[in-house]
Design a protein around this motif. Sequence first.
Motif, mmCIF file in Angstrom:
data_model
loop_
_atom_site.group_PDB
_atom_site.id
_atom_site.type_symbol
_atom_site.label_atom_id
_atom_site.label_comp_id
_atom_site.label_asym_id
_atom_site.label_seq_id
_atom_site.Cartn_x
_atom_site.Cartn_y
_atom_site.Cartn_z
ATOM 1 N N MET A 103 -8.429 -1.761 4.427
ATOM 2 C CA MET A 103 -8.193 -2.586 5.609
ATOM 3 C C MET A 103 -9.436 -3.407 5.949
ATOM 4 O O MET A 103 -9.336 -4.562 6.346
ATOM 5 C CB MET A 103 -7.813 -1.685 6.793
ATOM 6 C CG MET A 103 -7.503 -2.425 8.069
ATOM 7 S SD MET A 103 -6.952 -1.324 9.395
ATOM 8 C CE MET A 103 -8.432 -0.355 9.686
ATOM 9 N N HIS A 104 -10.605 -2.826 5.763
ATOM 10 C CA HIS A 104 -11.853 -3.505 6.111
ATOM 11 C C HIS A 104 -12.437 -4.323 4.962
ATOM 12 O O HIS A 104 -13.468 -4.969 5.128
ATOM 13 C CB HIS A 104 -12.888 -2.492 6.601
ATOM 14 C CG HIS A 104 -12.511 -1.839 7.892
ATOM 15 N ND1 HIS A 104 -12.397 -2.519 9.077
ATOM 16 C CD2 HIS A 104 -12.182 -0.556 8.175
ATOM 17 C CE1 HIS A 104 -12.039 -1.706 10.039
ATOM 18 N NE2 HIS A 104 -11.886 -0.502 9.522
ATOM 19 N N SER A 105 -11.762 -4.327 3.820
ATOM 20 C CA SER A 105 -12.298 -5.032 2.652
ATOM 21 C C SER A 105 -11.978 -6.521 2.668
ATOM 22 O O SER A 105 -12.557 -7.272 1.905
ATOM 23 C CB SER A 105 -11.734 -4.413 1.371
ATOM 24 O OG SER A 105 -10.364 -4.769 1.235
ATOM 25 N N GLY A 106 -11.011 -6.914 3.496
ATOM 26 C CA GLY A 106 -10.607 -8.311 3.514
ATOM 27 C C GLY A 106 -9.525 -8.634 2.506
ATOM 28 O O GLY A 106 -9.022 -9.752 2.460
ATOM 29 N N ARG A 107 -9.171 -7.662 1.667
ATOM 30 C CA ARG A 107 -8.082 -7.874 0.708
ATOM 31 C C ARG A 107 -6.752 -7.815 1.452
ATOM 32 O O ARG A 107 -6.623 -7.143 2.467
ATOM 33 C CB ARG A 107 -8.093 -6.776 -0.359
ATOM 34 C CG ARG A 107 -9.309 -6.803 -1.252
ATOM 35 C CD ARG A 107 -9.204 -5.701 -2.285
ATOM 36 N NE ARG A 107 -8.786 -4.442 -1.637
ATOM 37 C CZ ARG A 107 -9.365 -3.268 -1.848
ATOM 38 N NH1 ARG A 107 -10.344 -3.153 -2.686
ATOM 39 N NH2 ARG A 107 -8.949 -2.194 -1.219
ATOM 40 N N PRO A 108 -5.746 -8.509 0.935
ATOM 41 C CA PRO A 108 -4.433 -8.430 1.576
ATOM 42 C C PRO A 108 -3.886 -7.010 1.509
ATOM 43 O O PRO A 108 -4.151 -6.287 0.539
ATOM 44 C CB PRO A 108 -3.558 -9.383 0.778
ATOM 45 C CG PRO A 108 -4.399 -9.972 -0.286
ATOM 46 C CD PRO A 108 -5.774 -9.393 -0.200
ATOM 47 N N MET A 109 -3.135 -6.622 2.520
ATOM 48 C CA MET A 109 -2.552 -5.280 2.550
ATOM 49 C C MET A 109 -1.449 -5.180 1.518
ATOM 50 O O MET A 109 -0.717 -6.127 1.263
ATOM 51 C CB MET A 109 -1.990 -4.972 3.933
ATOM 52 C CG MET A 109 -3.053 -4.852 5.032
ATOM 53 S SD MET A 109 -4.230 -3.515 4.751
ATOM 54 C CE MET A 109 -3.195 -2.091 4.941
ATOM 55 N N ASP A 110 -1.329 -4.010 0.942
ATOM 56 C CA ASP A 110 -0.245 -3.713 -0.003
ATOM 57 C C ASP A 110 1.074 -3.762 0.770
ATOM 58 O O ASP A 110 1.230 -3.040 1.752
ATOM 59 C CB ASP A 110 -0.475 -2.332 -0.615
ATOM 60 C CG ASP A 110 0.554 -1.958 -1.639
ATOM 61 O OD1 ASP A 110 1.655 -2.547 -1.658
ATOM 62 O OD2 ASP A 110 0.266 -1.049 -2.440
#
Length: 95
Positions: A83-90
């Motif tokens: 969540m905190h990585s900036g990647r889109p959520m699965d």
Amino acid sequence: MTMHINLSPEMEGFIKSKVAAGTYGNATEVIRDAIRRMQAEEIRLAAWHAAIQKGDDQLNRGEGMDYTPEALENITQSAVNAMHSGRPMDPDVLP
């Protein structure tokens, strides 16, 4: 294609309120959006069923893991990090 449908007074009022509010330009747009949403929901539901089947198959092959407090903490920490990585959520974990 032209199609004639019968709606309850409540449904007709709902559609008219969406057009009156400016959310849609006309009743056809309301109906088209409703159908697109129904189609998207069917696709989402089919993917959910496929994911459940995949999990069941994995469990049947003995590929599962024990549900322990430690396993839950690892899953939770992984989700928080993602969540905190900036990647889109699965999409599989979204409601």
